[in-house]
Every structure is written in structure tokens, then in C-alpha cells.
Scaffold this active site. Sequence first.
Site, PDB file in Angstrom:
ATOM      1  N   TYR A 143       0.833  -1.207   0.000  1.00 32.22           N
ATOM      2  CA  TYR A 143       0.000   0.000   0.000  1.00 32.22           C
ATOM      3  C   TYR A 143       0.865   1.252   0.000  1.00 32.22           C
ATOM      4  CZ  TYR A 143      -3.244   3.537   1.854  1.00 32.22           C
ATOM      5  OH  TYR A 143      -3.985   4.671   2.049  1.00 32.22           O
ATOM      6  N   ASN A 215       7.757  -1.874   2.752  1.00 25.26           N
ATOM      7  CA  ASN A 215       6.730  -0.871   3.065  1.00 25.26           C
ATOM      8  C   ASN A 215       6.092  -1.211   4.408  1.00 25.26           C
ATOM      9  OD1 ASN A 215       4.998   1.401   2.182  1.00 25.26           O
ATOM     10  ND2 ASN A 215       3.371  -0.135   2.165  1.00 25.26           N
ATOM     11  N   SER A 249       3.168  -3.083   4.098  1.00 24.10           N
ATOM     12  CA  SER A 249       3.424  -4.512   3.954  1.00 24.10           C
ATOM     13  C   SER A 249       4.835  -4.677   3.401  1.00 24.10           C
ATOM     14  CB  SER A 249       2.425  -5.155   2.973  1.00 24.10           C
ATOM     15  OG  SER A 249       1.091  -5.008   3.411  1.00 24.10           O
ATOM     16  N   SER A 287      -0.116  -5.414   8.401  1.00 24.58           N
ATOM     17  CA  SER A 287       0.932  -5.616   7.409  1.00 24.58           C
ATOM     18  C   SER A 287       0.764  -6.950   6.698  1.00 24.58           C
ATOM     19  CB  SER A 287       2.307  -5.568   8.087  1.00 24.58           C
ATOM     20  OG  SER A 287       3.345  -5.618   7.136  1.00 24.58           O
ATOM     21  N   GLY A 288       0.959  -6.944   5.377  1.00 24.63           N
ATOM     22  CA  GLY A 288       1.001  -8.181   4.607  1.00 24.63           C
ATOM     23  C   GLY A 288       2.447  -8.554   4.379  1.00 24.63           C
TER      24      GLY A 288
END
Length: 376
Positions: A143, A215, A249, A287-288
Site C-alpha cells: 500500500y 513498506n 506490507s 501488514s502483509g
Amino acid sequence: MNLKHKIRARDLGLPLAGKPGKWNAITDVAGVEVGYTTVMQGASDLVVGEGPICTGVTAILPRGRQETPRPIWAGQFDLNGNGELTGSHWIKDAGYFVSPICITNTHSVGIAHHATTAWMIDQHKEYFQSSHTWALPVIAETYDGLLNDICGQHITSEHVLSALNTATTGMLDEGNVGGGTGMQSYEFKGGTGTSSRLITIENKEYTVAALVQSNFGLRPEFTVCGVPVGQHITDNAILSETTGHETGSIIVILATDIPMLPTQLQRLAKRGAIGITRTGSYGGHFSGDIMLAFSTGNNIDMPPLGAEQPLSFNLECINDAHMDVIYEAAVQAVEESVLNAMVAAKSVATVKPANRVLEAINHQALCDVMKKYNRL
């Protein structure tokens, strides 16, 4: 792709373990090619659909441009699943994929998937048109709404195709490039980073490498080679001051030329999470943290559906007894990739909140903290 040399983590003298390859990049794995499209337009207040635009696409061709698509053996792991990696269901079931990997922003996964499918069909017309063969592109995201008009959905098919068509080997740019253009890391400017390690097993040299779209993380967590840097450089921690949690993420792509089975690659993908946590993150809820590991070994011909099929395939695999040195190299490469993304990055004005600047980490301030701990 801008190949002008940027400062990297090793250039600062950080005590990073392991022996990097020629480029210290994922392209040190023979055959792997990477392309970027970077889109930066506008510097006014946020107007959805108009900008400012600070985003892009990263394309990875695991086997370069082959005449016939061939399986890329892979394993996948989620440390925290608040993100997207298309094609992961088949990777988990079958242990391979047959496509490029594209990484972009969260709201551009659809267009990246659409454009990559078109690119695959164009590259391999006979393969797709002679039988009922379908494309399952691997598309990942993080994102970038802190710096980019993400809801304006500015990535186009042309941006994706440009990244795919310009993919090349050799030195890679880092920081504010490709899909990492609008990303943050530990509340500093983050982005795209890469690194590699050369290892020797039974007198044979292999490469283990990583590319990350970084990120993630909050400032107090940030750690460099064991030093709590984020607890010393505390100014302008935008997310901590506003949302109170991270809004990002990290995508980790691990590549190797070691012949490995999918189960071994899944275990290797898990070690990507250790590389992330070495920089301080605990893997937050928002977070991914998604890892994909692939091997360019076992380059076999798998005919398309409808063609005559072989009875079996012969695959070579490394003995599990030698996995420790592979795991170590992966952890080192991921850790350094995150640091490279941050060290190479340049400051960018934010759009949400407005009128702030997401600052790149100050190299001198980082070195001063490392010196205090006798780590530089």
C-alpha cells in the site's frame, strides 16, 4: 532503468555478513531479469483521480525470456496475510508457477494481472492458442497511499507492459523505483531493495538472492545489525504521530539456482520472515508480510494441456542436510535488501496526511548511531 549508482548499505560500512554476488542483486541468479516502471507526477494537494502520483510496477522474469514457458518451482509463506499474492493457491498445491512476477500498489493488482496475462499470451502465442492453456500470473502488492493517490488507480496496462518489456539482468536501481516508488519503511522512505549471497556446497558455488518491496514497520522497532537505530532517530515518525499503526506490507521474493523441491522452497520462503524480523519488525496486524521463494533449477519442458504428455519428470534436489547454509544466505540477503531500499531512497512529500515529508534515512545520523554501539 536508471543505473546511476546510489549509496547502498555496504557503502556505509554496515557490518553485513556473507559474500554478495557480482551485482549484489537478485539478477546474480543466472537468467533472472528485472524491469521497472516508475510513475511520479504532480506535487499539489491530493485530488483523487488527478494525483499526486507516486507509484510504479516491478517485473521479475524468473527464467528471462524463454521461447516456451516452463515451470518455476516455488514455495510460499505468509508471516502475516494482510495483503495479496495472486497465483499462490496453485503454488501451494502444485509447487510451481509459469509466469512473470509483478509487484505494484494495492489498488493496481487487477490491471497488473490483466496486462501480464496479455503479455504472456503475446509472448507465447502458439502455447496459448493451440490448446486450452491458461495464464495464472503472480502479482503482489503493498500500500502506497501515504505518498500516492492510490484511489485514483493511475497504473495502466502500458506501465505494466513497460516493466515487463524492459526487464534485464545486471545492476539494479533501488529505493524510489518500480513498485517501491511510493513505499515507506519504519517511517523512513522505503521502496525496492535487493541483495545476493554466494555460497559453496560440496565445492560447487550457488547463489541465493532476494528482492523486496519494503513498506512496513514503525520507527521504534527499527534495528540495524542488532542496533536499535529507531530508538535514537525519532524525529518525523509520521505514522506513529497520526495513525498509531503501520499502513504497509512487505513482499519478499527469494531466488536461487540451487535445484530444490517445492517443499524445500516453502521452507526457504519461511526464512524470508527471519530476514524481515532482523530489521526489527514483529509482523503487525495491518501488514502483509508475504514471501515467495523460487528456484531456476530443473528447467524442464512441460507441454501445454492437450499436447502429448510425458509419463514422468526427473527432478534433481539438494540434500536437506545442506539446507542450513542456504537458510543463512536467505536471511542475510533479505535483511540487506530492506536496508538497501532505505539507504537508496529519496525523501518524498506525503499526500495523506498532507504537507508532510516522508524523509529518507539520514546516512550520517545512521552511521553516528552505529558508531555509538561500536558497530561501525
